[in-house]
Design an enzyme around this catalytic site. Sequence first.
Site, mmCIF file in Angstrom:
data_model
loop_
_atom_site.group_PDB
_atom_site.id
_atom_site.type_symbol
_atom_site.label_atom_id
_atom_site.label_comp_id
_atom_site.label_asym_id
_atom_site.label_seq_id
_atom_site.Cartn_x
_atom_site.Cartn_y
_atom_site.Cartn_z
ATOM 1 N N GLU A 195 -91.136 -3.775 -46.769
ATOM 2 C CA GLU A 195 -91.936 -3.294 -47.301
ATOM 3 C C GLU A 195 -91.516 -2.118 -48.211
ATOM 4 O OE1 GLU A 195 -95.459 -3.204 -46.546
ATOM 5 O OE2 GLU A 195 -95.996 -3.999 -45.439
ATOM 6 N N ARG A 245 -92.202 -2.556 -51.921
ATOM 7 C CA ARG A 245 -92.418 -1.760 -52.908
ATOM 8 C C ARG A 245 -91.479 -0.272 -53.430
ATOM 9 N NH1 ARG A 245 -97.406 0.884 -48.588
ATOM 10 N NH2 ARG A 245 -98.096 -1.116 -47.827
ATOM 11 N N ASP A 305 -99.249 -14.470 -45.839
ATOM 12 C CA ASP A 305 -100.278 -14.722 -46.512
ATOM 13 C C ASP A 305 -98.663 -15.147 -47.650
ATOM 14 O OD1 ASP A 305 -98.740 -12.733 -46.123
ATOM 15 O OD2 ASP A 305 -100.798 -10.747 -46.108
ATOM 16 N N GLU A 327 -106.396 -7.466 -52.832
ATOM 17 C CA GLU A 327 -106.021 -8.417 -52.618
ATOM 18 C C GLU A 327 -107.765 -9.083 -53.851
ATOM 19 O OE1 GLU A 327 -105.749 -6.892 -50.416
ATOM 20 O OE2 GLU A 327 -103.761 -7.156 -49.840
HETATM 21 C C1 DMJ Z 1 -99.213 -4.813 -49.905
HETATM 22 O O1 DMJ Z 1 -98.012 -3.909 -49.422
HETATM 23 C C2 DMJ Z 1 -98.993 -6.273 -50.349
HETATM 24 O O2 DMJ Z 1 -99.722 -6.627 -51.055
HETATM 25 C C3 DMJ Z 1 -98.798 -7.201 -49.196
HETATM 26 O O3 DMJ Z 1 -98.656 -8.819 -49.843
HETATM 27 C C4 DMJ Z 1 -99.649 -7.038 -47.954
HETATM 28 N N1 DMJ Z 1 -100.540 -6.223 -48.012
HETATM 29 C C5 DMJ Z 1 -100.225 -5.008 -48.788
HETATM 30 C C6 DMJ Z 1 -101.486 -4.883 -50.138
HETATM 31 O O4 DMJ Z 1 -102.526 -5.105 -48.697
#
Ligand code: DMJ
Length: 673
Positions: free
Chosen positions: A304, A308, A437, A573
């Site tokens: 994270e 970010r 994912d 998404e």
């Molecule tokens: C974000 O932090 C990123 O896109 C991550 O890959 C998946 N989750 C969240 C958004 O939904």
Amino acid sequence: AAMYSGSTAGPPRRDFISVTLGPEDAVGVSGYNNSKAWRRRSCWRKWKQLSRLQRSIILFLFAFLAVCGVISYTSMGEAWKSITNKSLDDQRTEQEIPRLKLANPAVLPAPQKADANHGDYHELSLQKPPKLPHVRRGPSNLHIKAPQRDTRLKTQHNTMRAVEELVEVDKVEKTEKSIISWRGAVIEPDQSTEPPSNKIMEPEKPSSVEAEDQKEPVPINERQLAVIEAFRHAWKGYKDFAWGHDELKPLSKSYSEWFGLGLTLIDALDTMWILGLKEEFEEARKWVANDLVFDKNVDVNLFESTIRILGGLLSTYHLSGDSLFLEKAKDIGNRLMPAFKTPSKIPYSDVNIGRGTAHPPRWTSDSTVAEVTSIQLEFRELSRLTGDEKFQKAVDEVMKHVHTLSGKNDGLVPMFINTNSGQFTHLGVYTLGARADSYYEYLLKQWIQGGKKENELLEDYMRAIEGVKKHLLQRSEPKKLTFVGELAHGHFSAKMDHLVCFLPGTLALGAHNGLAADHMRLAETLIETCYQMYAQVETGLSPEIVHFNLHAQKGHKDVEIKPADRHNLLRPETVESLFYMYRFTGDKKYQDWGWEILQNFNRYTRVPTGGYTSINNVQNPSNPEPRDKMESFFLGETLKYMFLLFSDDIDLINLDKYIFNTEAHPLPIWVPA
Ligand code: DMJ
């Protein structure tokens, strides 16, 4: 021989030329004398016989050729010097020089030094592209060197045209070379199978300094203005009640902390830049300069904070050219490195950035597969920018290791990996949703970032998409929507996370980069499904998870929602994929779908006093049950992708020059298309 000609007056005139032939000049019995002296004299005789005009023309031609000769000698000498100065390894890829030199120079050059496996990068560094005119967006007084459109030099235009011509030539050469196809993928015949160098490099410049374009700015339209308005509203809430904290709690007019690092502010920096919000950006920059401190005794999640914070700082550095952001990126990057000190080199999930210690979650020594394989774009870029190989080396090792692991199912990976053994755990469950994912997303994106040479990444990506087709695709009833389900120990489940809606965008990006055309067709069907996950719901907003009906039942839609899954966290998404689909097809329906979604966010999640909130119940328009939290990705991703979706300017983050990380932070492609 002597020759006389008569004259009308005066003393007899010698009107002839007498030539005395010496022995060496005489034509011998053999009839032919080709001695040098004879030839010289005969040339001289011929020269003398020419008229003055003829002689002048010949002299002029000689002089002209001499000048040309001198010029071409000088330039060849330079080229020769650069070639001969290189190591043997570099010369291995000599034939690449013209191609790489010509590869679109508009964004940024590749690393200056690379290891022997990647001579390509080195070649590029030898041939720094010319700086071209650029129209920058965002706060104008923060531009590092923003040439005004009307004051651009004519010579820059000429350079631009010359470079375009060269690029055209290169394109032709490239098409001729790119003939090997791997299940539809166009692959350069001479590309290496190894990932990019670990022996990096000299630091690179931000792309804003290198990238130049000369288009007229495309005016902002109504829908984009609506996004700006939404952003400002969200920002107002954050500023009033949560300034410098991780997330806004818009209803309680307070904040929540996760890492205590101003997460929303950092995630939103490049969005402000792209939206052109000058004042907001400057204010946030001040906070970063004065208040953002990483020397804190705090545990952060490696994934994270990478996507970010590190991603946000790197992209902001590239867009603004402001070295403050690179300094901060280096700082956090270094502090995250202890995560890689594990027996297997598969990183731990958590790092204490103040103490320099790392650990797995308390209950397990496993890490999540998506987490350890979705930090690569950022760390690789950090190496490229700093010249320090350690970041890239650490994350490349993870990818190499995962590439070799058993336990995959036709390219699909399990969700967990053990940091001691380095093996997958909890085998047999396959999803493109949570915990897996972005593994798939980053396979493709790293391949693109690195100039499409890392074949293992491409192979893993292509294989995985085949795995998706084989095991996870089904069609729902009654609308026959194609969706991506899950597989648990051989049993198919018609469950699809909203998170999976990144996939149409990723597939489209792959197709745009030369991969199989059927990926694009799959993207088109899947984005329709993702849209229906909104459209079939009472609020017009998607829940976190849906279950699709496999059998037609009277009165039932395709989408079923379980009570535990009906929340919406303002996730990006679907709008992310809509953005890619619109960019690549130009089909306005994607913009219209995004517009509907924005209106529904405004209708059901907007908090009057500032900010937006996640909600608990997308099925209840009269009470969507606000959760009192605005996730940082709403500003970092959702609104950014909306703004880009509504734009008709393909150069507003050109997808041939930038690759978005999984948190929507654009990073430069090292060898732009
Ligand atoms: C974000 O932090 C990123 O896109 C991550 O890959 C998946 N989750 C969240 C958004 O939904």
